[in-house]
Design an enzyme around this catalytic site. Structure first.
Site, PDB file in Angstrom:
ATOM      1  N   GLU A  44       0.880  -1.167   0.000  1.00  0.00           N
ATOM      2  CA  GLU A  44       0.000   0.000   0.000  1.00  0.00           C
ATOM      3  C   GLU A  44       0.914   1.212   0.000  1.00  0.00           C
ATOM      4  O   GLU A  44       1.625   1.433   0.984  1.00  0.00           O
ATOM      5  CB  GLU A  44      -0.842  -0.048   1.282  1.00  0.00           C
ATOM      6  CG  GLU A  44      -1.993   0.917   1.304  1.00  0.00           C
ATOM      7  CD  GLU A  44      -2.913   0.677   0.154  1.00  0.00           C
ATOM      8  OE1 GLU A  44      -3.000   1.586  -0.680  1.00  0.00           O
ATOM      9  OE2 GLU A  44      -3.504  -0.409   0.077  1.00  0.00           O
ATOM     10  N   CYS A  68      -1.949   8.927   3.725  1.00  0.00           N
ATOM     11  CA  CYS A  68      -1.750   8.495   2.333  1.00  0.00           C
ATOM     12  C   CYS A  68      -2.834   9.122   1.463  1.00  0.00           C
ATOM     13  O   CYS A  68      -2.619   9.423   0.299  1.00  0.00           O
ATOM     14  CB  CYS A  68      -1.881   6.985   2.194  1.00  0.00           C
ATOM     15  SG  CYS A  68      -1.122   6.068   3.484  1.00  0.00           S
TER      16      CYS A  68
END
Lengths: 245, 1057
Positions: B821, B855
């Site tokens: 990720e 993120c």
């Protein structure tokens, strides 16, 4: 019509990559249902091909059934009132699918069918062994009036030369373990996106081909969250507030 | 905490209760059990048998009179009745109404008309209504929709050219017609565009004996400039109203002005209590001074439940001010749907008694009901602050009315009952024990009702009338439509001849008592919104009774020194002496707080090569045992862990403050996300592994399919979600039967070690989970190059993901599972149909919350140039109000970045950007930031996305303007950057946002909201392309990747196949 692109030795060829990338968008855009229809057609037509193992047709059918269960409908995720959250799937992009000569047509077909139904375009080697498979796929696409999302290169070496390209989103391989290790190193050495690598090395039991969730390795997911009360008004909740339970 | 006994409020000596005691009754009712509290309110709301019968008779009479009245059905009532909010067309109309008038460019306005009118069934509404206005509007909509549809339908036909010509002629006409229609709609709700016009327009009703309370449209100032604008408007309104001779002559009937506190300060919120009680106080006092000078009453409107206690504190201070003392015209609004309404009234009465000044008080039912429910569900509160049934609110309203109309309250509070419900109005007239009260209604609604109320009951009526530009109508209109726009509302049913009068006159006490439960079981409580698992728990830090215990518990960790280190086979190593190695080979590191590097928080012992080997060996050896442990046992460990995390929330919040520099909201969200991961994966794994199915494979063999773990997983987690992502990865791997070696980020090892301690306490086997603290590169390389590793799950930068992938590939074994990720270059696209205020709130949160260290955080904002000046101005103003500083303070919006390396990188980027591009805004850093690693939130305008080469993981927003015609180019730019994590879209045009969402290659797309804070199991999270491999964390397909399918063929089952 099929066109095999002659790729110069030891170099990646932009033409085939671009062709496959161009083919991906419309194929991915038509949606799972329509892709399933093409693949089911492909499976049906293959049954009449005496030169191809019947199991090739059946493996397509099997993964189509699984895809229907797993990805055909976007999932409505539960959550707080006033918002909608939908989880859908899409193809990852361009996939290279390769198989060692005389390895397993069934395994190769399993990878092809999952990659295609997931919404990816493919680059494959134009071999005599798989020629009929793709000719029938072309027929199925023609019947559904969609462009076949498969591009061809001359041989496996030409296909390997494309591994370096960042556009390649994933690789499928049928063959031996040593080659898997070797290919994995090439793929990992690229810059750019991390490519998915799906392999079948158990040519006897066909472990990967049997995986009922195999199609999930070929897709990417997207969550769409919409504030449905942005303009105001939460009719569903208002109705609940006046409910008489 | 002291709880109020509702019946006590009618005791004769109740108002002798000390003010502080009355205050203490308010907050505990915030989360009170709804049914329990309603059972106390019901007797208060129940009239005597005689009253019940006379209320019924008079209410029936009143409704009959209204229904006979030719003027009863107001144009707008009829329109609302036909296009209610529970019809698609009603919602579409409202979308148009709120957006059309503020869209500056014709191209986008036409596109919006097309979007809204071409998709609805207008024909179905034709002649449903007896109102000429409604039918004429419907004809207009129908025709307009048809013309819009014509273009769509005939694109490929031979008539295309002709139709194109028709459309060219008609589009501006349609726009003009729609603008006019929407203006008419606005006119129904707005008394005048300015205060003078409003007073002039109000003469008709003034002559009938009604008085007015003027409300200046507009609310929730985001910037100091907007707050000043609203202040000036209020000041002008007060002066204007005060200058009218009529107002001065008849003081009983004098007009008043209503003010919204959120319009007067950009940070009217509990987190900024000090600013509210000083800066905002100063502002409101000026209005009070002027109002008193010109003899105009002032009323403070009620807003969201979170701000109730704050508004009362401010009111108390304002009332006690010398400028107000002895005046008796500073009023306040109380919402009856609030569980706290009754003690609030009691406290206000006590306040009035103490000071000797009467308080005018408007009792309303409340207009933020749906957002209160939504916020409580999102935040996982224990319950709702409002009642969940309409009739429960009605009961509360009548209970409050009974108190207000009791003899003890006469002279303390002057009640003003705002309602459009004929039954409520009649009830009030019958239970009143004194006559010092008035009714209030909204301008444009209930004209006929109150015409007859005045005749029947000789009541005094005041009209609440909005004043202002039609463009500012939206929030007001939405609230009115929410109150009255549904088919089930009294306003609708009153004019609906099909609705029997007996239905309208049923007393709410009777209606509520008939229900199976007093609370509404159709609306689950926030902890129960998921059918298969418990929602994570949270507390509302804006509510005194909720936050006080948490705050005290967090405080107990002040100055605490945490000790962490590797945990292998259940042993925590924190001291060098525990290791059988030369001291020179052992590293220990002191941890300091990111917000103040002079504060030591604890220490971390680094893992040695021997411990790494021990972890690998034991994890591998234990795999089989753990994998064959029943899934129910493994899942129970996750459930236990979730409960332990909730129980230990104060310590985890303290750790997140001091080690990771997280703000209080972020800390709570962090714990909640970790808890959600545990419960979601436990439930998912149980579902998946318990359902071993037999299926027929492609070769017609009946096979039994089971799943098992893959082996040893390495979990490499980031510092930005040191608990949530850390545990998310680990619990997913463990619950599927893998053993785990966790490598936390160096910056947040204390949190990781504490989390693993909780895991061991929760029942995970000592050998199933090992923690290796220390240098990321060294430990990471040692683990990922080891043949015993079956899989790696990683969250972090794209570059590191590639390094790990290469390290794994170097091994002479088959490829390991790798789930990565990684980062993003997250964009938000805003077109000119979007509401700038809503956009800016979402931009500020998406770009600067958590100091931009998510993120998902917004990095690049694309704004359509037509609204760019206004949006940028608002962003600048909103940034001016951001507070950067110590993360443990409630008032802090933005905390520090994680360390000096991050700070230096971000500082360099800002320097480079501001040298080459236009600096739009930069927050100034206060003294409190000097000792820590802080980055001032910054906004820079750039020309295109290619000017950004990599992700900047901090509070830096890049802004790009685009033309409406360049939308496709914008989408291509975003897709072309290779990242594909999150995207935000703000548009009222469904076709536009659907198109962008479909065309954009991102993992998470958010429409008309912020783009951070994905919730486990609700918004599965993860990107594509350079942003990650998938599958999505917190999604239904995640656990698959941690297991392998095992197929067994049952010979007996296959016999005869």
């Amino acid at each position: 019509m099929r066109e095999t692109i002659e790729v110069a030795p030891n170099v990646s060829d932009l033409r085939v990559i671009n062709q496959a990338a161009d083919a991906w968008l419309p194929w991915n855009a038509i949606g799972v249902e329509e892709r399933l229809a093409v693949l089911e057609q492909w499976s049906a037509l293959l049954k009449f091909q005496q030169c191809i193992d019947l199991l090739a047709s059946q493996v397509i059918e099997y993964h189509c059934q699984q895809a229907t269960k797993l990805i055909a409908e976007p999932l409505n995720m539960p959550g707080p009132t006033g918002e909608s959250n939908i989880l859908s799937t899409s193809g990852r992009g361009v996939f290279l699918i390769m198989a060692e000569e005389n390895s397993s047509v069934i395994a190769f077909t399993a990878l092809l069918s999952c990659a295609l139904v997931g919404g990816n375009s493919l680059i494959v080697t134009d071999t005599e062994e798989h020629k009929a498979l793709f000719e029938v796929l072309q027929q199925a696409c023609d019947l559904s009036m969609v462009a076949m999302p498969v591009c061809f290169v001359k041989d496996n070496q030409a296909l390997e030369n494309l591994l370096d390209d960042d556009v390649v989103a994933g690789v499928g391989y049928v063959g031996d373990e040593q080659k898997v290790i070797e290919l994995n190193r090439i793929i990992a050495n690229r810059t750019g996106q991390i490519a998915t690598f799906i392999t079948e090395t158990d040519l006897l039991q066909l472990e990967t081909s049997r995986d009922q969730n195999l199609v999930l390795r070929f897709i990417t997911e997207k969550t769409l969250s919409t504030n449905v009360t942005a303009v105001g008004g939460n009719a569903t909740l208002l109705a609940l507030g006046c409910g008489d339970e | 905490m002291s709880f109020l006994n509702a019946a006590d409020v009618l005791r004769k000596d109740f108002m002798d209760t000390e003010l502080s005691v009355l205050w203490s009754y308010i907050s505990p009712l915030y989360m009170v059990d709804e049914s329990e509290w309603l059972s106390q309110l019901l007797p208060l709301a129940t009239p005597t048998t005689e009253q019940m019968s006379s209320i019924d008779k008079d209410a029936t009479d009143l409704i009959e009179r209204v229904r006979k009245d030719k003027n009863a059905v107001h144009m707008i009532d009829a329109l609302l009745a036909e296009y209610s909010l529970d019809t698609k067309e009603g919602i579409l109309l409202m979308c148009l109404a709120e957006a059309l008038m503020r869209i500056p460019d014709k191209q986008t306005a036409d596109a919006l008309i097309k979007d809204k009118l071409s998709v609805a069934d207008w024909k179905a509404h034709l002649k449903n209504s007896s109102s000429l206005f409604v039918n004429a509007s419907t004809w207009g909509l129908l025709l307009t929709g048809k013309i819009v549809n014509l273009k769509k339908d005939n694109k490929k036909s031979s008539a295309h050219l002709v139709n194109g010509l028709v459309n060219k002629l008609t589009e501006p006409v349609i726009r003009e017609v729609m603008q006019q229609a929407m203006k008419i709609m606005g006119h129904q709700f707005v008394l005048g565009r300015n205060i003078n016009e409003a007073q002039s327009n109000g003469k008709t009703f003034t002559n009938k004996g009604c008085s007015y309370s003027f409300d200046m449209l507009g609310e929730s100032a985001l910037t100091a400039t907007d707050a000043k604008k609203y202040f000036d408007a209020y000041m002008m309104a007060i002066e204007s109203v005060g200058s009218k001779a009529l107002n001065q002559k008849d003081q009983d009937n004098a007009a008043t002005v209503s003010i919204k506190l959120s319009a007067l300060h950009p940070r009217y919120e509990v987190a900024n209590t000090q600013r509210v009680l000083t800066e905002m106080y100063d502002t409101v006092i000026l209005l009070i001074k002027k109002a008193r000078e010109v003899n105009v009453g002032l009323t403070i409107d009620a807003e969201e439940a979170d701000r109730l206690e704050l508004s009362l504190l401010l009111f108390q201070k304002l009332l006690a001010a010398p400028e107000t003392k002895g005046w008796g015209k500073l009023g306040i609004v109380v919402q009856a749907y609030s569980k706290r309404a009754l003690p609030v009234l009691a406290w206000l009465a006590g306040l009035a008694k103490q000071q000797g000044d009467i308080i005018p008080l408007r009792l309303v039912k409340g207009a933020y009901w749906d957002s209160e429910i939504k916020i409580s569900q999102q935040n996982g509160f224990a319950a709702y602050p409002v009642y969940t049934r309409k009739e429960a609110t009605d009961v509360s309203y009548l209970a409050c009315a009974r108190f207000l109309l009791s003899p003890a309250i006469k002279g303390l509070i002057f009640p003003q009952f705002a309602s459009h419900n004929a039954h409520t109005v009649t009830n009030i007239t019958h239970i009143a024990e004194h006559q010092e009260y008035e009714f209030q209604r909204l301008h444009g609604m209930g004209d006929a009702l109150y015409h007859h109320v005045m005749k029947m009951f000789n009541s005094h009526v005041r009209i609440y009338a909005p004043v202002g530009n039609h463009k500012d109508l939206l929030p007001y209109l939405v609230r009115r439509l929410l109150e009255n726009g549904a088919n089930s509302s009294f306003v609708h049913r009153l004019v609906d001849a099909k609705c029997a009068i007996s239905e309208l006159t049923e007393h709410p006490v009777v209606t509520l008592s008939k229900r199976k439960t007093l609370h509404n079981s159709l609306i689950e409580l926030p902890p129960a919104i998921f059918s298969d698992r418990k929602n994570s728990f949270s507390i509302n830090i804006d509510i005194e009774s909720e936050v006080a215990p948490l705050h005290e518990a967090i405080e107990s960790f002040k100055g605490y020194q945490w000790k962490a280190g590797p945990i292998v086979n259940g042993v925590l190593y924190t001291e060098a002496q525990q290791l059988d190695e030369p001291e020179s080979d052992i590293t220990s590191q002191t941890i300091t707080a990111p917000y103040d590097r002079s504060i030591e928080v604890g220490s971390v012992l680094f893992s040695t090569p021997q411990l790494i080997e021990n972890a690998l060996l034991n994890a591998q050896q234990h795999f089989l045992e753990w994998d064959t442990t029943d899934v129910s046992v493994r899942a129970q460990c996750l459930y236990n862990l979730a409960d332990l995390l909730e129980k230990n929330m104060p310590e985890l919040v303290a750790l997140c403050h001091h080690e990771a520099g997280k703000t209080i909201h972020d800390c709570i969200d962090e714990v909640r996300e970790a808890v959600d991961f545990c419960r979601y994966y436990a439930q998912q794994a149980t579902d998946m592994l318990d359902n071993n199915e037999a299926n027929v494979s492609f070769d017609n063999i009946i096979q039994q399919v089971t799943h098992q773990g893959k082996g040893v997983f390495v979990c490499i987690s980031p510092w930005n979600f040191p608990l949530a992502i850390f545990l998310g990865q680990i619990t997913a791997a463990l619950v599927m039967g893998n053993t785990v070696i966790a490598k936390p980020a160096e910056q947040t090892s204390l949190i990781a070690a504490r989390a693993v301690e909780f895991m061991l306490e929760a029942g995970f086997d000592d050998q199933s989970i090992h923690l290796l603290t220390g240098n990321g590169a060294e430990i990471g390389n040692a683990l990922t190059s080891d043949d015993r590793i079956a899989g790696v799950v990683f969250t972090g930068s794209t570059n590191t993901a590639q390094v790990i992938n290469r390290s794994l590939a170097k091994r002479d074994v088959l490829p390991a599972t790798f789930i990565a990720e990684t980062g993003g270059q997250n964009a938000m696209i805003v077109d000119s149909t979007a509401l700038p205020e809503q956009v800016v709130r979402d931009v500020i949160r998406s770009a600067f919350a958590s100091a931009g260290q998510r993120c998902s955080a917004l990095r690049v904002l694309f704004i359509q140039q037509d609204i760019a000046p206004r949006v940028i101005e608002l962003i600048q103003g909103a940034m001016d109000e951001l507070s950067v500083g110590l993360p443990y303070l409630h008032s802090t919006d933005v905390g520090p970045v994680i360390d000096k390396t991050a700070k230096d990188k971000l500082t360099n980027h800002i320097k480079k950007m501001t040298e080459q591009h236009k600096l739009l805004a930069q927050v100034s850093l206060s003294e409190s930031c000097q000792k820590g690693d802080f980055i001032a939130p910054t906004a820079v305008e750039i020309d295109n996305l290619s000017q950004l080469t990599e992700e900047q993981f901090g509070p830096i927003l890049h802004v790009i303007r685009y033309k409406a015609s360049q939308l496709e180019e914008v989408i291509n730019q975003i897709n072309g950057c290779g990242f594909g994590l999150t995207m935000g879209i703000h548009s009222r045009n469904e076709s536009t946002y659907t198109h962008i969402a479909k065309a954009s290659r991102v993992g998470n797309c958010y429409i008309n909201r912020d783009q951070v804070g994905a919730v486990v199991g609700v918004q599965p999270f993860g990107g594509q392309g350079l942003s990650g491999t998938g599958p999505k964390a917190g999604g239904p397909r995640y656990l698959q990747r941690f297991s392998k399918q095992v197929v067994t063929v049952d010979v007996e089952m296959n016999e005869g196949v």
